[in-house]
Motif scaffolding. Structure first.
Motif, short mmCIF file in Angstrom:
data_model
loop_
_atom_site.label_atom_id
_atom_site.label_comp_id
_atom_site.label_asym_id
_atom_site.label_seq_id
_atom_site.Cartn_x
_atom_site.Cartn_y
_atom_site.Cartn_z
N THR A 185 3.21 7.99 -9.29
CA THR A 185 2.48 8.77 -10.29
C THR A 185 3.27 8.86 -11.60
OG1 THR A 185 1.37 10.09 -8.60
CG2 THR A 185 1.42 11.00 -10.82
N ASN A 188 -4.91 -0.94 -7.47
CA ASN A 188 -5.77 0.19 -7.10
C ASN A 188 -5.11 1.47 -7.59
OD1 ASN A 188 -6.38 2.48 -4.85
ND2 ASN A 188 -8.16 1.18 -5.19
N LEU A 189 -5.87 2.28 -8.32
CA LEU A 189 -5.27 3.46 -8.94
C LEU A 189 -6.24 4.64 -8.98
CD1 LEU A 189 -6.68 3.50 -11.98
CD2 LEU A 189 -5.06 1.67 -12.39
N SER A 190 -5.67 5.81 -9.24
CA SER A 190 -6.44 7.04 -9.42
C SER A 190 -6.01 7.66 -10.75
CB SER A 190 -6.17 8.03 -8.29
OG SER A 190 -6.40 7.44 -7.02
N ASN A 218 1.77 5.44 -4.02
CA ASN A 218 1.77 6.84 -4.50
C ASN A 218 2.72 7.04 -5.67
OD1 ASN A 218 -0.11 7.68 -2.53
ND2 ASN A 218 1.53 7.84 -1.02
N ASN A 248 -1.94 3.39 -6.29
CA ASN A 248 -2.08 3.51 -4.84
C ASN A 248 -1.65 2.25 -4.10
OD1 ASN A 248 -3.32 6.13 -5.12
ND2 ASN A 248 -5.20 5.06 -5.72
N ALA A 249 -2.03 1.09 -4.64
CA ALA A 249 -1.76 -0.18 -3.95
C ALA A 249 -1.83 -1.33 -4.94
CB ALA A 249 -2.76 -0.40 -2.83
N THR A 276 -1.99 7.58 -10.80
CA THR A 276 -1.30 7.24 -9.57
C THR A 276 -1.65 5.82 -9.14
OG1 THR A 276 -1.34 9.54 -8.83
CG2 THR A 276 -0.94 7.86 -7.15
N ASN A 289 -10.32 -0.16 -8.86
CA ASN A 289 -9.44 -1.31 -9.00
C ASN A 289 -9.46 -1.87 -10.42
OD1 ASN A 289 -8.72 -1.43 -6.20
ND2 ASN A 289 -10.72 -2.34 -5.78
N LYS A 328 0.83 -1.20 0.00
CA LYS A 328 0.00 0.00 0.00
C LYS A 328 0.86 1.25 0.00
CE LYS A 328 -1.85 1.64 3.61
NZ LYS A 328 -2.71 1.91 4.78
N ASP A 329 0.18 2.40 -0.07
CA ASP A 329 0.84 3.70 -0.02
C ASP A 329 1.97 3.82 -1.04
OD1 ASP A 329 -0.85 4.45 2.03
OD2 ASP A 329 0.52 3.82 3.61
N GLU A 345 -11.33 6.73 -9.73
CA GLU A 345 -10.51 5.89 -8.85
C GLU A 345 -11.16 4.52 -8.70
OE1 GLU A 345 -8.52 5.89 -4.35
OE2 GLU A 345 -9.59 7.65 -5.10
#
Length: 208
Positions: A77, A117-119, A75, A88-89, A86, A168, A72-73, A166
């Motif tokens: 990008t 998991n992304l944004s 970040n 994320n996990a 980005t 998965n 996780k975390d 955002e």
């Protein structure tokens, strides 16, 4: 079915990544308090037992999902034209589908699920096309897999102006989850409303 599966995997990702972070924090605090070598050894043994007892398993009508690796975390990008993506996990898990859901997985009793998991953010006022939910994944085990659009969140398509999405992106692979340590996530570059290219293809290296 799609919504239930996405919810199942999403909750598992969120829960186990949070749990993992909490365990790491507690372990660090305990280590700071322990001063003698004997106490440190005892704490280490207790932590090992705790990890072994934490099966990281969740069940629903979809089946039984056993989380093997997660990170996780991140970040992390990257950019493609006006698009910021980005990571994320990431997570690998073993899914044992229930009888009602086996058809979704070619009748298999057990499959490996990789979740990213992304944004995604469009930083321009223009309409931009970008499709992370149609990406390709390669692994250190020599596999290549296309994203499972039916199982993934709707994080791609047209971005009408400055909007964010955002969720998965899910992949199904044949390798054992425990064997997967490195990933490469490949996504075609962003384009405008007339399908003119605005950015290069993205190749994102990820590891557990």
């Amino acid at each position: 079915m799609k919504k239930l599966f996405i919810l199942f995997v999403s909750l598992s990702l969120a829960f186990f990544l949070t749990a993992c972070n909490s365990d790491s924090s507690n372990s660090s605090n305990d280590n700071e308090k322990e001063t003698s070598q004997e106490n440190k050894e005892e704490a280490k043994q207790e932590e090992t037992k705790k990890e072994e007892s934490n099966e990281k398993v969740t069940e629903s009508e979809v089946g039984k999902l056993t989380v093997v690796n997660q990170k996780k975390d991140l970040n992390q990008t990257v950019q493609s034209g006006p698009i910021n993506l980005t990571i994320n996990a990431i997570q690998t898990a073993t899914l044992e589908p229930s009888e009602s859901y086996k058809e979704m997985f070619d009748g298999k009793d057990k499959v490996t699920i990789v979740t990213i998991n992304l944004s995604v953010e469009n930083t321009s006022d223009d309409t931009i096309g970008f499709y992370p939910d149609q990406g390709v994944l390669t692994t250190n085990t020599g596999e290549q897999a296309n994203a499972e659009m039916f199982m993934s969140d709707e994080v791609g398509g047209d971005f009408y102006g400055k909007v964010k999405k955002e969720g998965n992106v899910i992949f199904q692979v044949n390798s054992e989850a425990k064997e997967i340590t490195q990933l490469k996530y490949i996504i075609d570059g962003a384009h405008d409303a007339d399908f003119n290219s605005l950015g290069e293809q993205l190749q994102i290296d990820l590891s557990f």
